[in-house]
Design an enzyme around this catalytic site. Structure first.
Site, mmCIF file in Angstrom:
data_model
loop_
_atom_site.group_PDB
_atom_site.id
_atom_site.type_symbol
_atom_site.label_atom_id
_atom_site.label_comp_id
_atom_site.label_asym_id
_atom_site.label_seq_id
_atom_site.Cartn_x
_atom_site.Cartn_y
_atom_site.Cartn_z
ATOM 1 N N GLU A 285 41.439 44.745 19.494
ATOM 2 C CA GLU A 285 40.542 45.488 18.655
ATOM 3 C C GLU A 285 39.319 44.697 18.654
ATOM 4 O OE1 GLU A 285 41.220 48.704 17.957
ATOM 5 O OE2 GLU A 285 42.865 48.301 18.879
ATOM 6 N N CYS A 319 33.324 45.332 11.713
ATOM 7 C CA CYS A 319 33.320 46.162 13.128
ATOM 8 C C CYS A 319 32.848 47.327 12.822
ATOM 9 C CB CYS A 319 34.596 45.944 13.378
ATOM 10 S SG CYS A 319 35.907 46.448 12.611
HETATM 11 P P1 NDP Z 1 35.686 36.204 18.179
HETATM 12 O O1 NDP Z 1 35.945 36.962 19.382
HETATM 13 O O2 NDP Z 1 35.042 34.964 18.387
HETATM 14 O O3 NDP Z 1 36.851 35.420 17.552
HETATM 15 C C1 NDP Z 1 38.257 36.098 17.459
HETATM 16 C C2 NDP Z 1 39.478 35.304 17.411
HETATM 17 O O4 NDP Z 1 39.444 34.804 18.975
HETATM 18 C C3 NDP Z 1 39.149 33.889 16.655
HETATM 19 O O5 NDP Z 1 40.265 33.482 16.246
HETATM 20 C C4 NDP Z 1 39.026 32.852 17.902
HETATM 21 O O6 NDP Z 1 39.168 31.701 17.680
HETATM 22 C C5 NDP Z 1 39.712 33.505 18.863
HETATM 23 N N1 NDP Z 1 38.965 33.009 20.544
HETATM 24 C C6 NDP Z 1 37.788 32.627 20.552
HETATM 25 N N2 NDP Z 1 37.835 32.469 22.014
HETATM 26 C C7 NDP Z 1 38.918 32.768 22.591
HETATM 27 C C8 NDP Z 1 39.624 32.594 23.700
HETATM 28 N N3 NDP Z 1 38.787 32.229 25.056
HETATM 29 N N4 NDP Z 1 40.832 32.866 23.876
HETATM 30 C C9 NDP Z 1 41.653 33.235 22.928
HETATM 31 N N5 NDP Z 1 41.121 33.203 21.722
HETATM 32 C C10 NDP Z 1 39.801 32.943 21.524
HETATM 33 O O7 NDP Z 1 35.266 37.286 16.746
HETATM 34 P P2 NDP Z 1 34.945 36.743 15.418
HETATM 35 O O8 NDP Z 1 36.078 35.942 14.722
HETATM 36 O O9 NDP Z 1 33.710 36.319 15.404
HETATM 37 O O10 NDP Z 1 34.973 38.416 14.773
HETATM 38 C C11 NDP Z 1 34.060 39.255 14.780
HETATM 39 C C12 NDP Z 1 34.228 40.334 16.014
HETATM 40 O O11 NDP Z 1 35.286 40.836 15.579
HETATM 41 C C13 NDP Z 1 33.093 41.251 15.850
HETATM 42 O O12 NDP Z 1 32.827 41.442 17.299
HETATM 43 C C14 NDP Z 1 33.742 42.534 15.429
HETATM 44 O O13 NDP Z 1 33.353 43.696 15.673
HETATM 45 C C15 NDP Z 1 35.297 42.423 15.649
HETATM 46 N N6 NDP Z 1 36.261 42.952 14.840
HETATM 47 C C16 NDP Z 1 36.754 44.166 15.254
HETATM 48 C C17 NDP Z 1 37.483 44.810 14.510
HETATM 49 C C18 NDP Z 1 38.489 46.087 14.695
HETATM 50 O O14 NDP Z 1 39.388 46.524 14.293
HETATM 51 N N7 NDP Z 1 37.924 46.752 15.919
HETATM 52 C C19 NDP Z 1 37.949 44.471 12.979
HETATM 53 C C20 NDP Z 1 37.098 43.069 12.634
HETATM 54 C C21 NDP Z 1 36.465 42.764 13.504
HETATM 55 P P3 NDP Z 1 38.024 30.743 16.949
HETATM 56 O O15 NDP Z 1 37.469 31.119 15.768
HETATM 57 O O16 NDP Z 1 38.748 29.291 17.003
HETATM 58 O O17 NDP Z 1 36.646 30.759 18.120
#
Ligand code: NDP
Length: 514
Positions: A285, A319
């Site tokens: 998502e 989001c």
């Molecule tokens: P990120 O994509 O930066 O991170 C999400 C998760 O992925 C974190 O736990 C992060 O860890 C991890 N991560 C980062 N890089 C990698 C990788 N290369 N491989 C595997 N895991 C990785 O998103 P945010 O946390 O900044 O959240 C905001 C985003 O989430 C926005 O784009 C928002 O729209 C979306 N979102 C979507 C929702 C939906 O239902 N569609 C609901 C809520 C949010 P770390 O923190 O350590 O980098």
């Protein structure tokens, strides 16, 4: 079993509730700065790598110090989860659901305390934090009941001489990779849906909100979840997250986060690793660029209210947040002036202050990115209000509105994930819909209109996973508004809906000839 109902929100106009919340904040403040271990199979592990979790409202305040895992510990967590799967999958669905119901009961008792952690670690205002905790409770109550439903005898067409049964069995070990913006609700929903279906998991929480995820681990332990079913492995996403995604024994990945990371995970997961026996299932998502379309014939007060709430709640870090307003030219100027007027009255400040409307954004990375987009916006539209930093010892940004932005401009197309809204004028309702559909995303949207024919047209043509009429485009409720997006917004998993648990199961048909 009583019927599922949404957890009510707290009414902070009641003094008793305000006092209780203040007491919870004081309790959490007295616990700040503690160290949090990695938890693998019930074992608490410290490492040399420590990450400070910071209060985004006051960057000098340390929420906690988290031990970060590395690949070796991610491997240990995977092996532990694999072993735990062998026994956990044999627990009855009732027993698994009971753990969720018990955890929901504990969380309900500690509701304000968890919300207070979110005020301090994630910068959520009191009501936003309260809604996050309520949603976490809802997910557990809902998915517990859903597992009971899926474990009932499933309807199949009868065939004389045969006994046929369809069972929903678990997949295996999953990597759970949640975002920081609903640090309790989404993390809890993603984790507990997977385990109630009989899977075991390795949770790699979002780094800015590791402490809240740890606090939830305490609840799972108190609820009697066997060790190893949920393993808590904080660490950099790029390292620990990717290791789990690539692992040959990972059966599924449940991810919520940005489009960029979601695409990378999807790509990595698609490549089979030596020793891998299955196609990994990816539930991803991702981001949004959500629009509110405002029609010529509409209630303008309602429209302005819906826009301000959807755009600036939690500083636009949802989001589902409205980041584009596409308004009919007949009401464009009037709507714009009402929204600007309301926005100018919003108060930005420390999230622990109950009188604020907007708290900070999550961290320096987000802060700099949003400020950059505001600069881009100054070249793409007419700045109506906001336009930069707000005061305070944290990541505060003024709620910002740009007018007369082209539908193809960068601030109309790219996810900013902050308190920034672009207004675009449309000549007709049809053109407004066309603009609304012109991004690569498709998460939420809203239409404010009194015109029945227009609403029906939008019902068909506005291509988003969650479409709302004459209300805000945020605030989906578990069980009421199953949530998930189209296109680059993700796999449309519909979290909090009746299809969701199927994503973490596989159906097995057994046919016996009598
Ligand atoms: P990120 O994509 O930066 O991170 C999400 C998760 O992925 C974190 O736990 C992060 O860890 C991890 N991560 C980062 N890089 C990698 C990788 N290369 N491989 C595997 N895991 C990785 O998103 P945010 O946390 O900044 O959240 C905001 C985003 O989430 C926005 O784009 C928002 O729209 C979306 N979102 C979507 C929702 C939906 O239902 N569609 C609901 C809520 C949010 P770390 O923190 O350590 O980098």
């Amino acid at each position: 079993m009583i019927e599922y109902r949404n957890e009510p929100f707290t009414d902070f106009s009641v003094e008793e509730n305000r006092k209780a919340f203040e007491a919870a904040l004081a309790k959490v403040r007295s616990e700040l700065g503690k160290e949090y271990d990695i938890i693998i199979g019930g074992e608490f592990i410290k490492t040399d790598r420590k990450l400070k979790s910071i209060n985004p409202s006051n960057v000098d305040e340390v929420i906690g110090v988290v031990n970060e895992a590395n690949e070796e510990l991610a491997e240990k967590a995977m092996q532990t989860a694999l072993k735990a799967f062998e026994s956990w999958k044999k627990y009855s669905p009732e027993a698994r659901a009971r753990v969720l119901f018990k955890a929901a009961a504990i969380l309900r008792r500690k509701k304000h305390e968890f919300s207070a952690w979110m005020v301090l670690e994630a910068g959520k205002s009191w009501p936003e934090a309260d809604a996050d905790t309520a949603e976490a409770i809802d997910f557990m109550e809902f998915y517990g009941r859903e597992m009971l439903r899926l474990s009932e005898r499933q309807p199949l067409t009868p065939l004389p001489g045969e006994d046929n049964n369809l069972y929903y069995i678990p997949l295996g070990v999953g990597a759970i990779i949640p975002p920081w913006n609903f640090p309790l609700a989404i993390m809890v929903g993603m984790t507990t849906s997977a385990i109630v279906a009989g899977n075991t998991v390795v949770v790699k929480p979002a780094s800015p909100t590791n402490v809240i995820a740890y606090k939830f681990m305490e609840i799972l332990m108190e609820a009697g979840l066997p060790a190893g079913v949920v393993n808590y492995v904080p660490g950099p996403g790029r390292e620990v997250g990717e290791y789990l995604v690539k692992h040959p024994k990972t059966r599924f990945i449940s991810f919520t986060g940005s489009k960029e990371v979601g695409l990378r995970i999807n790509e990595l997961a698609a490549k089979p690793q030596p020793g891998q026996k299955w196609l990994k299932r990816v539930v991803a998502e991702m981001g949004g660029k959500d629009a509110i379309v405002v029609d010529a014939d509409c209630d303008l007060d309602l429209a302005a209210d819906a826009i301000v709430k959807s755009a600036f709640g939690f500083s636009g870090q949802k989001c589902s947040a409205c980041s584009r307003v596409i308004a009919h030219e007949a009401i464009y100027d009037e709507l714009l002036s009402r929204v600007v007027e309301k926005t100018k009255k919003l108060k930005v400040g420390e999230a622990s202050d109950p009188t604020i409307d907007l708290g900070p954004v999550i961290d320096d990375k987000a802060y700099n990115k949003i400020l950059e987009y505001i600069e881009i916006g100054k070249g793409e539209g007419r700045l109506m209000t906001g336009g930069g930093k707000a005061e305070g010892n944290g990541y505060f940004i003024q709620p910002t509105i740009f007018a007369d932005v082209a539908p193809t401009a960068r601030i109309s197309q790219e996810e900013i994930f902050g308190p920034v809204v672009a207004f675009t004028k449309a000549k007709s309702f049809d053109e407004a819909l066309e603009f609304a559909n012109n991004t690569e995303f498709g998460l939420t949207g809203a239409v404010i209109s009194r015109n029945r024919a227009h609403l029906e047209k939008a019902r068909e043509e506005f291509h988003v996973g969650n479409l709302y009429f004459n209300r805000k485009c945020t605030g989906a409720l578990v069980g009421v508004h199953p949530f998930g997006g189209f296109n680059m917004s993700g796999t449309d998993s519909k979290a909090g809906g009746r299809d969701y648990l199927l994503l973490f199961t596989q159906a097995k048909l057994v046919s016996e000839a009598f």
